[in-house]
Write an enzyme that holds these catalytic residues in place. Structure first.
Site, PDB file in Angstrom:
ATOM      1  N   GLU A 188      37.441-114.878 -78.206  1.00  0.00           N
ATOM      2  CA  GLU A 188      37.316-113.597 -77.501  1.00  0.00           C
ATOM      3  C   GLU A 188      38.475-112.689 -77.846  1.00  0.00           C
ATOM      4  O   GLU A 188      39.421-113.080 -78.530  1.00  0.00           O
ATOM      5  CB  GLU A 188      37.174-113.782 -75.992  1.00  0.00           C
ATOM      6  CG  GLU A 188      38.377-114.329 -75.278  1.00  0.00           C
ATOM      7  CD  GLU A 188      38.164-114.399 -73.759  1.00  0.00           C
ATOM      8  OE1 GLU A 188      37.477-113.546 -73.187  1.00  0.00           O
ATOM      9  OE2 GLU A 188      38.731-115.323 -73.151  1.00  0.00           O
ATOM     10  N   LYS A 203      40.563-116.579 -64.604  1.00  0.00           N
ATOM     11  CA  LYS A 203      41.333-115.341 -64.805  1.00  0.00           C
ATOM     12  C   LYS A 203      42.696-115.506 -64.147  1.00  0.00           C
ATOM     13  O   LYS A 203      42.871-115.176 -62.966  1.00  0.00           O
ATOM     14  CB  LYS A 203      40.541-114.169 -64.201  1.00  0.00           C
ATOM     15  CG  LYS A 203      40.931-112.820 -64.760  1.00  0.00           C
ATOM     16  CD  LYS A 203      39.852-111.785 -64.496  1.00  0.00           C
ATOM     17  CE  LYS A 203      40.276-110.394 -64.857  1.00  0.00           C
ATOM     18  NZ  LYS A 203      40.531-110.191 -66.277  1.00  0.00           N
ATOM     19  N   ARG A 239      34.022-115.579 -59.047  1.00  0.00           N
ATOM     20  CA  ARG A 239      34.934-115.992 -60.129  1.00  0.00           C
ATOM     21  C   ARG A 239      36.359-116.155 -59.595  1.00  0.00           C
ATOM     22  O   ARG A 239      37.104-117.038 -60.033  1.00  0.00           O
ATOM     23  CB  ARG A 239      34.879-114.964 -61.263  1.00  0.00           C
ATOM     24  CG  ARG A 239      35.544-115.462 -62.534  1.00  0.00           C
ATOM     25  CD  ARG A 239      35.306-114.530 -63.701  1.00  0.00           C
ATOM     26  NE  ARG A 239      35.896-113.215 -63.486  1.00  0.00           N
ATOM     27  CZ  ARG A 239      35.708-112.174 -64.310  1.00  0.00           C
ATOM     28  NH1 ARG A 239      34.941-112.284 -65.369  1.00  0.00           N
ATOM     29  NH2 ARG A 239      36.282-111.017 -64.053  1.00  0.00           N
TER      30      ARG A 239
HETATM   31  N1  PLP Z   1      37.934-111.715 -71.403  1.00  0.00           N
HETATM   32  C1  PLP Z   1      39.193-111.467 -70.998  1.00  0.00           C
HETATM   33  C2  PLP Z   1      40.299-112.259 -71.591  1.00  0.00           C
HETATM   34  C3  PLP Z   1      39.420-110.463 -70.042  1.00  0.00           C
HETATM   35  O1  PLP Z   1      40.665-110.199 -69.628  1.00  0.00           O
HETATM   36  C4  PLP Z   1      38.335-109.746 -69.511  1.00  0.00           C
HETATM   37  C5  PLP Z   1      38.540-108.749 -68.472  1.00  0.00           C
HETATM   38  O2  PLP Z   1      38.337-108.969 -67.331  1.00  0.00           O
HETATM   39  C6  PLP Z   1      37.057-110.045 -69.972  1.00  0.00           C
HETATM   40  C7  PLP Z   1      36.893-111.026 -70.916  1.00  0.00           C
HETATM   41  C8  PLP Z   1      35.877-109.316 -69.444  1.00  0.00           C
HETATM   42  O3  PLP Z   1      35.485-109.779 -68.190  1.00  0.00           O
HETATM   43  P1  PLP Z   1      34.740-108.823 -67.179  1.00  0.00           P
HETATM   44  O4  PLP Z   1      33.582-108.253 -67.909  1.00  0.00           O
HETATM   45  O5  PLP Z   1      34.320-109.713 -66.074  1.00  0.00           O
HETATM   46  O6  PLP Z   1      35.719-107.784 -66.790  1.00  0.00           O
HETATM   47  C1  COI Z   2      39.693-106.309 -66.986  1.00  0.00           C
HETATM   48  O1  COI Z   2      38.959-105.831 -67.859  1.00  0.00           O
HETATM   49  O2  COI Z   2      39.423-106.195 -65.789  1.00  0.00           O
HETATM   50  C2  COI Z   2      40.905-107.039 -67.312  1.00  0.00           C
HETATM   51  O3  COI Z   2      41.394-107.715 -66.457  1.00  0.00           O
HETATM   52  C3  COI Z   2      41.544-106.920 -68.613  1.00  0.00           C
HETATM   53  C4  COI Z   2      43.005-106.663 -68.427  1.00  0.00           C
HETATM   54  C5  COI Z   2      43.780-107.273 -69.513  1.00  0.00           C
HETATM   55  C6  COI Z   2      43.276-105.197 -68.296  1.00  0.00           C
END
Ligand code: PLP
Ligand code: COI
Length: 336
Positions: free
Chosen positions: A215, A179, A77
């Site tokens: 989300e 991200k 990612r």
């Molecule tokens: N959506 C957003 C906007 C986020 O910041 C995060 C955190 O990383 C997620 C979803 C969840 O992604 P992940 O499960 O890969 O941490």
């Molecule tokens: C994560 O869950 O890793 C994120 O990046 C969310 C962040 C806003 C703390």
């Protein structure tokens, strides 16, 4: 140095990783103690938001060793995010090695097994160097910082209240799927407004029509329907959460639930019994209510975590700490 987690705030750790990109090449990454970076005042990261980051965790196992969870998926990612930001892509093996090196160097700061705390890992890349005009930088920094953390919201097991936002974090064909810092900068106004009103976080709606759940500010959204299906929004402008992918796998393969990525209409939530936010920081946080345009919708399980959310939480955290067998090659064990 105090090595205990203080909620989801930064606790300085002894070492971080840094590597510099110049003339088309990355320098060999090194560990260093200072956690500050000196860069040109005209860096693209500062003015134009040319940056990307990742978030994953290291988990202390019962046997004292450390688990990384789905680190290759974060590496993949991160490449997508860097590509979208016109930044060089870090090869997967370098990303993974940087994460391993940083975690092992900070072993003392990986919280104990069973403490409900973990080591949060934040790899990031920034565009640096003198560059006043709008164009991609020629120089970059890739770094990995870590910090012990505990729960992101009030506590992982108690349902939280959320409110929808009338502003957007992402555009229909923008950068919502990667991200990058700009998405989060764009979300801060709504987040602060929600917190000032007493909500844990804000829920963003689809930017085109504002009728569907997109989300949460810092996590994906999921629901468990009355018919016991795991549902989660399908949208090109949300982050493809690795936690959500894992929960979908667990729901389908281990709990025999129907799994659907679909539209979730903000005005038709009655078929959802359990709702939740999922992400690396949020883990699995139940959502008790959603307020939208002055109307507060209460889910069936608004006082306590619902039974399926509880199972999802138990299984994902069990896999992450190594208590439940890894079903899909997700775990990398670091021997200490
Ligand atoms: N959506 C957003 C906007 C986020 O910041 C995060 C955190 O990383 C997620 C979803 C969840 O992604 P992940 O499960 O890969 O941490
Ligand atoms: C994560 O869950 O890793 C994120 O990046 C969310 C962040 C806003 C703390």
């Amino acid at each position: 140095m105090e090595n205990k987690a203080k909620g989801f705030t930064y606790v300085k750790t002894p070492f971080n990783y840094i590597s510099f990109y110049e003339d088309g090449k990355w320098s060999e990454g090194v560990l260093r103690e200072e956690d500050t970076i000196t860069i040109s005042s005209t860096s693209t990261a500062l003015h134009y938001g040319q940056e990307a980051f990742e978030g994953l965790k290291a988990y202390r196992r019962k046997d004292g060793n450390i688990n990384l969870f789905r680190v290759l998926d974060n590496a993949k990612r991160f490449q997508m995010s860097c590509e979208r930001m016109m930044m060089p892509k870090i090869p997967y093996d370098i990303f993974i090695e940087a994460v391993k090196m940083t975690v092992l160097a900070n072993n003392e700061f990986v919280p104990p097994y069973g403490s409900n705390s973990t080591l949060y890992i934040r790899p990031f890349m920034i565009g640096v160097g003198a560059n006043l005009g709008l164009r991609p930088a020629k120089k970059y920094i890739f770094s990995v910082v870590v910090s012990p953390v505990s729960s992101y919201f009030e506590g992982p097991l108690k349902p939280v209240d959320m409110i929808t936002s009338s502003i957007d974090r992402a555009a229909p064909h923008g950068t919502g799927h990667v991200k990058v810092g700009g998405n989060y900068a764009a979300s801060l106004y709504a987040q602060v407004e929600a917190r000032e009103k007493g909500y844990a976080d804000t829920i963003f709606l689809d930017p085109a029509t504002h009728t569907k759940i997109e989300e949460v500010g810092a996590a994906n959204f999921f629901g468990i329907t009355h018919e016991k299906a795991y549902i989660t929004p399908k949208s090109p402008s949300i982050l493809d959460s690795i936690t959500n992918r894992t929960l979908r796998h667990i729901a389908f393969h281990m709990l025999a639930l129907d799994v659907q990525e679909c539209d979730i209409d903000i005005d038709a939530l009655d078929h959802i019994d359990e709702a939740g936010a999922c992400g690396t920081a949020a883990v699995v946080t139940p959502i008790g209510t959603i307020t939208h345009l002055g109307h507060k919708h209460q889910f069936k399980y608004h006082k306590e975590m619902g039974p399926i959310t509880k199972e999802l939480y138990r299984i994902i955290t069990g896999i992450q700490t190594g208590d439940i067998p890894d079903p899909s090659n997700w775990i990398t064990i670091l021997k200490v």
